[in-house]
Design an enzyme around this catalytic site. Structure first.
Site, PDB file in Angstrom:
ATOM      1  N   ARG A   7       0.861  -1.188   0.000  1.00  0.00           N
ATOM      2  CA  ARG A   7       0.000   0.000   0.000  1.00  0.00           C
ATOM      3  C   ARG A   7       0.895   1.235   0.000  1.00  0.00           C
ATOM      4  NH1 ARG A   7       2.325   1.948   3.762  1.00  0.00           N
ATOM      5  NH2 ARG A   7       0.783   3.588   3.728  1.00  0.00           N
ATOM      6  N   GLY A   8       0.224   2.412  -0.082  1.00  0.00           N
ATOM      7  CA  GLY A   8       0.988   3.642  -0.263  1.00  0.00           C
ATOM      8  C   GLY A   8       1.082   3.902  -1.750  1.00  0.00           C
ATOM      9  N   ALA A   9       0.751   5.135  -2.157  1.00  0.00           N
ATOM     10  CA  ALA A   9       0.582   5.423  -3.586  1.00  0.00           C
ATOM     11  C   ALA A   9       1.776   5.014  -4.468  1.00  0.00           C
ATOM     12  CB  ALA A   9       0.236   6.899  -3.766  1.00  0.00           C
ATOM     13  N   ARG A  61      -7.553  -0.544  -6.704  1.00  0.00           N
ATOM     14  CA  ARG A  61      -7.857   0.575  -5.795  1.00  0.00           C
ATOM     15  C   ARG A  61      -8.045   1.835  -6.649  1.00  0.00           C
ATOM     16  NH1 ARG A  61      -4.351   1.156  -0.448  1.00  0.00           N
ATOM     17  NH2 ARG A  61      -6.248   2.176   0.273  1.00  0.00           N
ATOM     18  N   GLN A 116      -2.242   2.409   9.975  1.00  0.00           N
ATOM     19  CA  GLN A 116      -0.955   2.469   9.263  1.00  0.00           C
ATOM     20  C   GLN A 116       0.088   3.259  10.048  1.00  0.00           C
ATOM     21  OE1 GLN A 116      -3.940   2.876   7.874  1.00  0.00           O
ATOM     22  NE2 GLN A 116      -3.996   2.296   5.725  1.00  0.00           N
ATOM     23  N   ASP A 123      -2.050  10.793  -2.107  1.00  0.00           N
ATOM     24  CA  ASP A 123      -2.446   9.735  -3.050  1.00  0.00           C
ATOM     25  C   ASP A 123      -2.771  10.290  -4.426  1.00  0.00           C
ATOM     26  OD1 ASP A 123      -2.988   8.439  -0.279  1.00  0.00           O
ATOM     27  OD2 ASP A 123      -2.907   6.825  -1.753  1.00  0.00           O
ATOM     28  N   ASN A 152      -5.432  12.397   0.517  1.00  0.00           N
ATOM     29  CA  ASN A 152      -4.540  11.552   1.318  1.00  0.00           C
ATOM     30  C   ASN A 152      -5.417  10.818   2.346  1.00  0.00           C
ATOM     31  OD1 ASN A 152      -1.817  10.631   1.955  1.00  0.00           O
ATOM     32  ND2 ASN A 152      -2.057  11.734   3.885  1.00  0.00           N
ATOM     33  N   LYS A 153      -4.790  10.004   3.134  1.00  0.00           N
ATOM     34  CA  LYS A 153      -5.508   9.152   4.102  1.00  0.00           C
ATOM     35  C   LYS A 153      -6.545   9.948   4.900  1.00  0.00           C
ATOM     36  CE  LYS A 153      -5.240   5.640   4.545  1.00  0.00           C
ATOM     37  NZ  LYS A 153      -6.209   4.775   3.810  1.00  0.00           N
TER      38      LYS A 153
END
Ligand code: MRU
Length: 358
Positions: free
Chosen positions: A49-51, A91, A202, A243, A253-254
């Site tokens: 995960r993570g862009a 995603r 996370q 992201d 973002n998150k």
């Protein structure tokens, strides 16, 4: 870094090995993806995960798909497109996924235009080289973000970060955490407050783990503690990743990032976004058009296997939010720093060399 978040093993018949981030911090286990389905599931379930890391993984995912492509180049190209379309469904928010898939597809088309009599093997080699290039560029961009951003990390500062935008979210040393790693290397002393980042933690599971591994002074807090820490004067800057950044600088973002930006503005604390140019989506004018992933209710209604909310409780679980550009003090990219970002500055910055935009 003492670990590699993801790596390709072997040649065109190889596989993608990645840290299974679902198991951290309890266990550091590498898993191997040998089929597009395995990789799709790894992305969907946040094993990777993570862009930027999603983008690099997807580029390699196309190479995995090529291993079962038909022998003729036309059939192989169709197979490539189908694999890319499949992985693109994993995603929706991180634009790096689509950026990397488009780049690998374009490389395939260019290669066949330049080599009309190529066979599947040479096409697969060209695609694997492109995936390696995307991976190497991501590492270099992370380092450059750190080099530019480290001057924003003052001696004795208290920094706040959200989610994980570190090495685990990229092929290199991260985006938001990269300035911290570079400042730390230079002997700068500072403290990082790590939001635990509900619902999937996370921050607690990943950022806390990697900052501790690096010997950086890190303190874990619940997401709802950020305001009080700011009021107490403990936070001098907020740095998060992204992201997807729209043409005008609005940044997805998150979930929770937007609230932090409001708190930071209220307390007059600089709010920074760190992201490589592969995270910008100039086709989207502003943040209203960024697709926001909705995730399963159980992520909110349960803590691991333990249900924490009544059965059948209504749950709203958007994985990301959008911080308006007006709330962002500066965006740090591999090219430099864009202060008070807007559409014109961002366009100029992304088309510039390595000079900071002021
Ligand atoms: O749902 P995740 O864990 O993929 O969300 C990740 C983030 O929001 C990160 O901050 C973002 O991708 C930047 S990673 C360098």
């Amino acid at each position: 870094m003492v670990f590699e978040t993801l790596r390709w093993i072997g040649g065109i018949d190889g596989c993608l090995e990645l840290i299974d981030q679902r198991l951290l911090p309890a266990e550091l286990v590498y898993m191997q993806c040998r089929t597009p389905v395995q990789l799709y599931d790894a992305i969907r379930t946040l094993a990777v995960r993570g862009a930027p890391a999603i983008g690099v993984a997807a580029a390699y995912g196309v190479c995995i798909g090529m291993q079962t492509a038909p022998g003729d180049t036309e059939g192989a190209m169709q197979h490539l497109d189908a694999t890319a379309a499949y992985l693109a469904e994993s995603r929706p928010t991180a634009v790096n996924l689509f950026w990397a898939l488009d780049r690998v597809k374009a490389r395939g088309r260019r290669f066949l235009a330049e080599n009309p009599v190529a066979d599947r093997q040479t096409l697969a080699e060209a695609l694997l080289n492109e995936a390696h290039a995307i991976c190497a560029e991501d590492k270099a961009m992370c380092k450059a973000i750190g080099d530019h951003g480290r001057r924003l990390v003052a001696h004795d500062a208290g920094l706040l970060t959200h989610c994980n935008a570190g090495a685990l979210a990229t092929a290199g040393q991260g985006t938001a955490l990269s300035p911290m790693y570079e400042a730390h290397k230079m002997g700068c002393k500072f403290r990082v407050y790590v939001d635990e980042t509900r619902p999937l933690l996370q921050g607690a599971r990943l950022t806390a783990w990697e900052l501790t591994q690096a010997g950086i002074d890190a303190t874990l807090i619940c997401d709802n503690m950020a305001g009080v820490l700011m009021r107490q004067g403990k936070i001098n800057a907020v740095i998060t990743g992204a992201d997807r950044i729209a043409a005008n600088g609005d940044t997805a973002n998150k979930i929770g990032t937007f609230s932090l930006s409001v708190l930071a503005a209220h307390h007059n604390i600089p709010f920074y976004i760190a992201a490589p140019s592969s995270t910008f989506d100039l086709s989207i004018e502003n943040g209203d058009r960024i697709p926001i992933e909705q995730r399963a209710a159980d992520e909110v209604a349960c803590l691991g296997a333990q249900r924490t909310a009544p059965e059948k409780m209504n749950v709203y679980n958007p994985a990301f939010d959008v911080t308006p550009a007006a709330q962002i003090t500066a965006i740090i990219t591999e090219k430099g720093i864009v202060e008070k970002p807007n559409a014109e500055k961002i366009a100029r910055h992304l088309h510039s060399g390595a000079l900071p935009t002021r």
